[in-house]
Write a protein that holds these residues in place. Structure first.
Motif, PDB file in Angstrom:
ATOM      1  N   LEU A 187    -113.964   7.092  73.407  1.00 52.71           N
ATOM      2  CA  LEU A 187    -114.586   7.894  72.491  1.00 52.71           C
ATOM      3  C   LEU A 187    -115.023   7.215  71.157  1.00 52.71           C
ATOM      4  N   ALA A 188    -113.962   6.689  70.569  1.00 55.85           N
ATOM      5  CA  ALA A 188    -114.325   5.421  69.545  1.00 55.85           C
ATOM      6  C   ALA A 188    -114.659   4.468  69.302  1.00 55.85           C
ATOM      7  N   HIS A 189    -115.269   3.878  70.532  1.00 53.24           N
ATOM      8  CA  HIS A 189    -115.187   2.430  70.993  1.00 53.24           C
ATOM      9  C   HIS A 189    -114.226   1.584  70.295  1.00 53.24           C
TER      10      HIS A 189
ATOM     11  N   PRO B 217    -115.393  22.956  62.827  1.00 52.68           N
ATOM     12  CA  PRO B 217    -115.126  24.216  64.207  1.00 52.68           C
ATOM     13  C   PRO B 217    -113.537  24.481  64.801  1.00 52.68           C
ATOM     14  N   HIS B 218    -113.359  23.290  65.199  1.00 54.58           N
ATOM     15  CA  HIS B 218    -112.676  22.721  66.060  1.00 54.58           C
ATOM     16  C   HIS B 218    -111.117  22.198  65.931  1.00 54.58           C
ATOM     17  N   ARG B 219    -111.028  22.312  64.027  1.00 59.32           N
ATOM     18  CA  ARG B 219    -109.377  21.892  63.457  1.00 59.32           C
ATOM     19  C   ARG B 219    -108.988  22.451  64.123  1.00 59.32           C
ATOM     20  N   GLN B 220    -109.201  24.265  64.503  1.00 58.38           N
ATOM     21  CA  GLN B 220    -107.072  25.167  64.099  1.00 58.38           C
ATOM     22  C   GLN B 220    -107.476  25.201  65.510  1.00 58.38           C
TER      23      GLN B 220
ATOM     24  N   VAL C 133    -103.943  12.238  61.967  1.00 56.67           N
ATOM     25  CA  VAL C 133    -105.032  13.412  62.737  1.00 56.67           C
ATOM     26  C   VAL C 133    -104.871  15.047  61.527  1.00 56.67           C
ATOM     27  N   LEU C 134    -103.203  15.057  61.894  1.00 54.52           N
ATOM     28  CA  LEU C 134    -102.934  16.525  60.987  1.00 54.52           C
ATOM     29  C   LEU C 134    -102.724  16.500  59.678  1.00 54.52           C
ATOM     30  N   GLN C 135    -102.313  15.484  59.168  1.00 52.52           N
ATOM     31  CA  GLN C 135    -102.067  15.872  57.537  1.00 52.52           C
ATOM     32  C   GLN C 135    -103.954  15.479  56.717  1.00 52.52           C
TER      33      GLN C 135
ATOM     34  N   ASP D 279    -111.514  10.305  64.136  1.00 52.91           N
ATOM     35  CA  ASP D 279    -112.238  11.744  63.954  1.00 52.91           C
ATOM     36  C   ASP D 279    -112.015  11.957  65.665  1.00 52.91           C
ATOM     37  N   ALA D 280    -112.177  10.424  66.547  1.00 57.59           N
ATOM     38  CA  ALA D 280    -112.188  10.539  67.929  1.00 57.59           C
ATOM     39  C   ALA D 280    -110.324  11.176  68.359  1.00 57.59           C
ATOM     40  N   ALA D 281    -109.561  10.980  67.893  1.00 53.75           N
ATOM     41  CA  ALA D 281    -108.705  11.348  67.973  1.00 53.75           C
ATOM     42  C   ALA D 281    -108.374  13.042  67.655  1.00 53.75           C
ATOM     43  N   GLU D 282    -108.767  13.252  66.516  1.00 53.81           N
ATOM     44  CA  GLU D 282    -108.800  14.852  66.260  1.00 53.81           C
ATOM     45  C   GLU D 282    -109.088  16.083  67.411  1.00 53.81           C
ATOM     46  N   LEU D 283    -110.348  15.324  68.201  1.00 52.16           N
ATOM     47  CA  LEU D 283    -111.056  15.976  69.351  1.00 52.16           C
ATOM     48  C   LEU D 283    -110.098  16.042  70.263  1.00 52.16           C
ATOM     49  N   GLU D 284    -109.136  14.728  70.743  1.00 52.97           N
ATOM     50  CA  GLU D 284    -108.770  14.878  71.972  1.00 52.97           C
ATOM     51  C   GLU D 284    -107.392  15.543  71.254  1.00 52.97           C
ATOM     52  N   PHE D 285    -106.654  15.657  70.560  1.00 49.36           N
ATOM     53  CA  PHE D 285    -105.561  15.836  70.652  1.00 49.36           C
ATOM     54  C   PHE D 285    -106.120  17.658  70.226  1.00 49.36           C
TER      55      PHE D 285
END
Length: 227
Positions: free
Chosen positions: A61-63, A124-127, A83-85, A39-45
């Motif tokens: 972010l992930a503590h 909504p941020h995954r795109q 994260v992409l998969q 979850d944290a990596a997805e936001l950062e990437f």
């Protein structure tokens, strides 16, 4: 003697139960930790792409610690691939449950569109992940993900509709691109477009449903064979 044997059996059973409980808890905790990291990596990437993302920021972010990230995903590249998969696997699981082969092509198409938009509305941020991948890496990691298995569902519906005569003759791959654009561009440009109409919350359930219904009508009007 029998009493001692029974007591021994009770102790052994208790130890076994504790081991199983501990094992289950460890598995559950590991799953939770990995999801927190993803979850944290997805936001950062999504914000910075693979090149600009920092493991320290993801860990904060992930503590957790960066050592924990290395434990589960080896390195930043391994985490990026995971994260992409993840969204591909999630949507694949959702679409696989729709039983599209038993539906008329028009209904199957509507179900796919509704599922795709509902998923994007939740994430909504995954795109931006795919935008960053295209911009920074020219699709290097995109081609390594199992994306095609996801698109095959829609392609199969398109080809079936064309064969049965309810869809007009179309280029399936080009039409796939158009349909994805209709469904997903709404979320890709949200951060820009929200300034044009600040009084409208385009991510509200009401607006997402309005977008969904409009997308279904728009796509079906474009692919259906006219009498």
């Amino acid at each position: 003697m029998k009493r001692q044997t029974r007591d021994c059996d009770i102790v052994v059973e208790k130890v076994k139960t504790e081991r199983v409980t501990k094992s289950v808890r460890q598995i559950r905790d590991a799953d939770v930790t990995q999801q927190q990291i993803l979850d944290a990596a997805e936001l950062e990437f999504a914000r910075h792409g693979l090149k600009g993302a920092r493991l320290s920021a993801i860990a904060n972010l992930a503590h957790i610690t960066t050592a924990t990230i290395h434990y589960y995903f080896d390195n930043k590249e391994g985490l990026y691939k995971a994260v992409l998969q993840r969204p591909i696997d999630e949507v694949q699981a959702m679409v696989s449950q729709l039983n599209l082969d038993h539906l008329p092509p028009e209904d199957a198409m509507a179900h796919i569109i509704r599922t795709a938009i509902a998923y994007e509305a939740t994430n909504p941020h995954r795109q931006m992940l795919w935008f960053q991948e295209a911009s920074q890496n020219q699709g290097l990691y995109f081609k390594q993900a199992n994306v095609w298995s996801l698109y095959e569902h829609l392609l199969k519906v398109l080809e079936r509709g064309i064969t049965e005569g309810c869809f007009r003759p179309l280029d399936p791959i080009l039409t796939l691109t158009h349909i994805l654009s209709v469904c997903i561009f709404y979320f890709t440009v949200h951060e820009n477009w929200k300034h044009l109409t600040p009084e409208i919350d385009r991510l509200s359930p009401e607006m997402v449903e309005k977008h969904t219904e409009a997308a279904i009508k728009f796509v079906l009007a474009g692919v259906k064979k006219t009498p």
